[in-house]
Design a protein around this motif. Structure first.
Motif, short mmCIF file in Angstrom:
data_model
loop_
_atom_site.label_atom_id
_atom_site.label_comp_id
_atom_site.label_asym_id
_atom_site.label_seq_id
_atom_site.Cartn_x
_atom_site.Cartn_y
_atom_site.Cartn_z
N MET A 1 0.84 -1.19 0.00
CA MET A 1 0.00 0.00 0.00
C MET A 1 0.88 1.25 0.00
SD MET A 1 -3.25 -0.51 -0.04
CE MET A 1 -4.19 0.73 0.76
N PRO A 2 0.55 2.20 -0.87
CA PRO A 2 1.31 3.45 -0.86
C PRO A 2 1.09 4.21 0.44
CG PRO A 2 -0.10 3.28 -2.82
CD PRO A 2 -0.45 2.15 -1.92
N GLN A 3 2.10 4.92 0.88
CA GLN A 3 2.04 5.76 2.07
C GLN A 3 1.53 7.13 1.65
OE1 GLN A 3 3.17 4.95 5.26
NE2 GLN A 3 2.83 6.97 6.13
N VAL A 4 0.42 7.60 2.24
CA VAL A 4 -0.16 8.90 1.91
C VAL A 4 -0.10 9.80 3.13
CG1 VAL A 4 -2.24 10.14 1.17
CG2 VAL A 4 -1.72 7.88 0.20
N GLU A 5 0.43 11.00 2.93
CA GLU A 5 0.44 12.04 3.96
C GLU A 5 -0.13 13.30 3.35
OE1 GLU A 5 4.03 11.83 6.87
OE2 GLU A 5 4.78 11.64 4.81
N ILE A 6 -0.83 14.09 4.14
CA ILE A 6 -1.39 15.34 3.65
C ILE A 6 -0.93 16.44 4.58
CG2 ILE A 6 -3.49 16.62 3.09
CD1 ILE A 6 -4.77 13.90 2.37
N ARG A 7 -0.30 17.47 4.00
CA ARG A 7 0.32 18.54 4.78
C ARG A 7 -0.14 19.92 4.26
NH1 ARG A 7 1.09 15.25 8.14
NH2 ARG A 7 2.92 13.97 8.35
N PRO A 8 -0.13 20.93 5.14
CA PRO A 8 -0.45 22.29 4.70
C PRO A 8 0.55 22.80 3.65
CG PRO A 8 -0.52 22.13 7.09
CD PRO A 8 0.10 20.85 6.58
N ALA A 9 0.06 23.60 2.73
CA ALA A 9 0.91 24.23 1.71
C ALA A 9 1.58 25.44 2.35
CB ALA A 9 0.08 24.63 0.51
N THR A 10 2.79 25.25 2.82
CA THR A 10 3.57 26.28 3.49
C THR A 10 4.70 26.75 2.57
OG1 THR A 10 4.81 24.49 4.53
CG2 THR A 10 3.01 25.46 5.83
N PRO A 11 5.37 27.86 2.90
CA PRO A 11 6.41 28.39 2.01
C PRO A 11 7.49 27.38 1.65
CG PRO A 11 5.91 30.00 3.70
CD PRO A 11 5.15 28.74 4.06
N ASP A 12 7.88 26.51 2.60
CA ASP A 12 8.92 25.52 2.33
C ASP A 12 8.44 24.41 1.40
OD1 ASP A 12 7.26 24.89 4.59
OD2 ASP A 12 8.58 23.20 5.02
N ARG A 13 7.15 24.38 1.11
CA ARG A 13 6.61 23.34 0.23
C ARG A 13 6.20 23.90 -1.14
NH1 ARG A 13 3.88 21.38 5.34
NH2 ARG A 13 5.19 19.64 5.97
N PHE A 14 6.73 25.06 -1.49
CA PHE A 14 6.35 25.69 -2.77
C PHE A 14 6.68 24.78 -3.95
CE2 PHE A 14 7.05 28.41 -6.47
CZ PHE A 14 5.79 29.01 -6.55
N ASP A 15 7.85 24.17 -3.96
CA ASP A 15 8.21 23.28 -5.08
C ASP A 15 7.28 22.07 -5.13
OD1 ASP A 15 10.24 24.99 -5.84
OD2 ASP A 15 11.83 23.83 -4.85
N ASP A 16 6.87 21.58 -3.97
CA ASP A 16 5.92 20.47 -3.92
C ASP A 16 4.56 20.91 -4.48
OD1 ASP A 16 7.91 18.97 -2.74
OD2 ASP A 16 7.15 19.26 -0.71
N ALA A 17 4.17 22.15 -4.16
CA ALA A 17 2.91 22.67 -4.72
C ALA A 17 2.98 22.70 -6.23
CB ALA A 17 2.63 24.07 -4.17
N GLN A 18 4.13 23.10 -6.77
CA GLN A 18 4.29 23.15 -8.22
C GLN A 18 4.20 21.75 -8.83
OE1 GLN A 18 4.33 26.06 -10.09
NE2 GLN A 18 3.69 26.69 -8.06
N ARG A 19 4.77 20.78 -8.17
CA ARG A 19 4.68 19.39 -8.67
C ARG A 19 3.23 18.91 -8.64
NH1 ARG A 19 6.35 14.66 -10.21
NH2 ARG A 19 5.68 12.77 -9.16
N ALA A 20 2.54 19.17 -7.53
CA ALA A 20 1.15 18.74 -7.42
C ALA A 20 0.28 19.41 -8.48
CB ALA A 20 0.62 19.04 -6.02
N LEU A 21 0.47 20.70 -8.68
CA LEU A 21 -0.35 21.45 -9.64
C LEU A 21 0.02 21.13 -11.09
CD1 LEU A 21 -0.38 24.90 -7.83
CD2 LEU A 21 -2.33 23.36 -8.14
#
Length: 195
Positions: A1-21
């Protein structure tokens, strides 16, 4: 089973936001700014300008969204926050007459946008994002959460990017009730959190 975590979109996660979007649909060009600025401002802005608007939003204190990670990789996004911060909502005629809540009520939050990367669609990630959005809203003092999903079973055939608002069945599974149907294929749904 894949591991799923959900976190707030904070400034340090900007690159992750870009990947998700950036995993399909309009997320890469929209930068989840559709509901945050007027139509005129959206039409005048470039993708790069929307990119900077999102960066500024992430640095503004209250995270405007949550990011889903699957096995450590950003895979999805949900916009959730006070409805008053999403100015286009109160300028959308279909919604203005459909909601039962005052537009200036800071305790009313909105879940207005989902993005799930193509490789993770059909895995239940949207359901998980919505449940996390509800928990996030509750933890930040929201009294009620609204959504504006489409009903793919009704009306004309939907374009591939139209479910960015979510679909009615996802909200129903999370306990939302339909409060209005401005058009046959668009609903306004609400979930009371104060109980």
């Amino acid at each position: 089973m894949p591991q799923v975590e959900i976190r707030p979109a904070t400034p340090d996660r900007f690159d992750d936001a870009q990947r998700a979007l950036g995993g399909g649909g309009d997320g890469r060009s929209c930068q989840c700014q559709w509901w945050t600025i007027t139509n005129a401002d959206f039409q005048r802005s470039s993708t790069e300008e929307r990119h900077e608007l999102l960066r500024a939003e992430l640095q503004d204190g209250l995270p405007p969204a949550l990011i889903a990670y699957v096995d450590g990789e950003a895979a999805g996004w949900v916009r959730v926050g006070p409805r008053t911060r999403q100015v286009r909502l109160q300028r959308t005629k279909q919604l203005v007459s459909a909601t039962q809540e005052p537009w200036d009520d800071e305790s009313v939050w909105a879940v207005s946008c989902f993005v799930v990367r193509r490789e993770h669609r059909g895995s239940g990630l949207t359901d998980r994002l919505l449940r996390a959005a509800i928990d996030f809203a509750r933890s930040r003092g929201a009294r009620l959460v609204e959504g504006y999903p489409v009903d793919p079973a009704t009306g004309r055939r939907k374009a591939a990017n139209e479910p960015y608002r979510g679909v009615v069945s996802t909200f129903e599974r999370a306990g939302f009730r339909e409060v209005a149907r401005p058009t046959p294929d668009r609903a306004v749904v609400a979930l009371e959190l104060s109980a």
